[in-house]
Write a protein that holds these residues in place. Structure first.
Motif, mmCIF file in Angstrom:
data_model
loop_
_atom_site.group_PDB
_atom_site.id
_atom_site.type_symbol
_atom_site.label_atom_id
_atom_site.label_comp_id
_atom_site.label_asym_id
_atom_site.label_seq_id
_atom_site.Cartn_x
_atom_site.Cartn_y
_atom_site.Cartn_z
ATOM 1 N N CYS A 120 -53.538 10.766 4.830
ATOM 2 C CA CYS A 120 -53.160 9.969 5.711
ATOM 3 C C CYS A 120 -54.206 8.701 5.920
ATOM 4 O O CYS A 120 -53.697 7.463 5.911
ATOM 5 C CB CYS A 120 -54.055 9.773 7.265
ATOM 6 N N LYS A 121 -55.050 8.201 4.149
ATOM 7 C CA LYS A 121 -55.647 7.354 4.115
ATOM 8 C C LYS A 121 -54.774 6.240 2.994
ATOM 9 O O LYS A 121 -53.926 5.120 2.969
ATOM 10 C CB LYS A 121 -57.072 7.154 3.935
ATOM 11 N N ILE A 122 -53.926 7.856 2.480
ATOM 12 C CA ILE A 122 -53.454 6.605 2.051
ATOM 13 C C ILE A 122 -51.637 6.091 2.272
ATOM 14 O O ILE A 122 -51.502 5.350 1.961
ATOM 15 C CB ILE A 122 -52.224 7.965 0.729
ATOM 16 N N ILE A 123 -51.171 7.174 2.957
ATOM 17 C CA ILE A 123 -50.372 7.120 4.503
ATOM 18 C C ILE A 123 -50.273 5.913 5.199
ATOM 19 O O ILE A 123 -49.348 4.904 5.387
ATOM 20 C CB ILE A 123 -49.746 7.878 5.109
ATOM 21 N N ALA A 124 -51.660 5.379 5.265
ATOM 22 C CA ALA A 124 -51.949 4.584 6.349
ATOM 23 C C ALA A 124 -52.554 3.200 4.666
ATOM 24 O O ALA A 124 -52.622 1.769 5.234
ATOM 25 C CB ALA A 124 -53.311 4.381 7.191
ATOM 26 N N GLY A 125 -52.328 2.933 4.020
ATOM 27 C CA GLY A 125 -52.073 2.230 2.736
ATOM 28 C C GLY A 125 -53.822 1.514 2.437
ATOM 29 O O GLY A 125 -53.617 0.518 1.887
ATOM 30 N N LYS A 126 -54.697 3.057 2.868
ATOM 31 C CA LYS A 126 -56.196 2.664 2.884
ATOM 32 C C LYS A 126 -55.806 3.037 0.754
ATOM 33 O O LYS A 126 -57.508 2.174 0.725
ATOM 34 C CB LYS A 126 -56.373 3.156 3.569
ATOM 35 N N ILE A 127 -55.675 3.364 0.247
ATOM 36 C CA ILE A 127 -55.601 4.061 -1.056
ATOM 37 C C ILE A 127 -54.046 4.211 -1.624
ATOM 38 O O ILE A 127 -53.415 4.055 -0.691
ATOM 39 C CB ILE A 127 -56.057 5.565 -0.672
ATOM 40 N N PRO A 128 -54.460 2.924 -2.858
ATOM 41 C CA PRO A 128 -52.984 3.281 -3.279
ATOM 42 C C PRO A 128 -52.887 4.574 -3.830
ATOM 43 O O PRO A 128 -52.765 5.655 -4.406
ATOM 44 C CB PRO A 128 -53.600 2.171 -4.844
ATOM 45 N N CYS A 129 -51.197 4.647 -3.406
ATOM 46 C CA CYS A 129 -50.845 5.567 -4.006
ATOM 47 C C CYS A 129 -49.148 5.280 -5.422
ATOM 48 O O CYS A 129 -48.692 3.210 -5.248
ATOM 49 C CB CYS A 129 -50.221 6.404 -3.321
#
Ligand code: AMP
Ligand code: ZN
Length: 138
Positions: free
Chosen positions: A8-17
């Motif tokens: 969820c954090k990746i999708i929200a842009g809070k964690i890079p991917c």
């Protein structure tokens, strides 16, 4: 969005991917620890824990994304095959409790073996189990 969910954090842009796909309700990015390079994870933007929580209505969009990302991963890596896998629940190896599909590009002679297969003790045992599954389906 689940507050303690890394996807969820990746999708929200809070964690890079390393994002590869972001359309409608579906998001995909490269697995940080690939089985083979280009290994991608396809997820719903909405948090659902396992396969059994995914709404059937998502099916059309999900299948389109799996095909699109799978084809693109094969093309980008020069792979000649692709495995799709999904772990549901901890005993099956699910570490991240946001339902996700693994797309693993495959190459001739890469030596990867996914399953160890076994035999039934008898045809009767197999048929009884099939009956139990049919009964459970209802
Ligand atoms: P599973 O065992 O099916 O729950 O798979 C979880 C996958 O998520 C593993 O293959 C991890 O390598 C991958 N993973 C965990 N954290 C990240 C991250 N921050 N970015 C990309 N992939 C991740
Ligand atoms: Zn989540």
């Amino acid at each position: 969005m689940s507050d303690d969910c890394i996807f969820c954090k990746i999708i929200a842009g809070k964690i890079p991917c390393a994002k590869v796909y972001d359309q409608g309700g579906i998001f995909a990015f490269l697995d940080i620890a690939p089985v083979n390079k280009g290994h991608a994870l396809v997820v719903s933007r909405t948090h659902y824990a396992t396969l059994f929580d995914l709404p059937p209505d998502l099916g059309r969009e999900l299948l389109a994304a799996l095909k699109s990302v799978g084809r693109a991963v094969m093309q980008a890596t020069g792979a000649t095959g692709l495995n799709m896998g999904m772990n549901n629940f901890e005993v099956a190896g699910q570490l991240v409790h946001h339902a996700h599909f693994h797309l693993v590009p495959r190459h001739e002679g890469d030596g990867l073996r996914l399953w160890t297969q076994h035999a039934y003790e008898s045809g009767e045992e197999m048929q009884k189990l099939a009956q139990a599954v049919r009964t459970a389906i209802g």
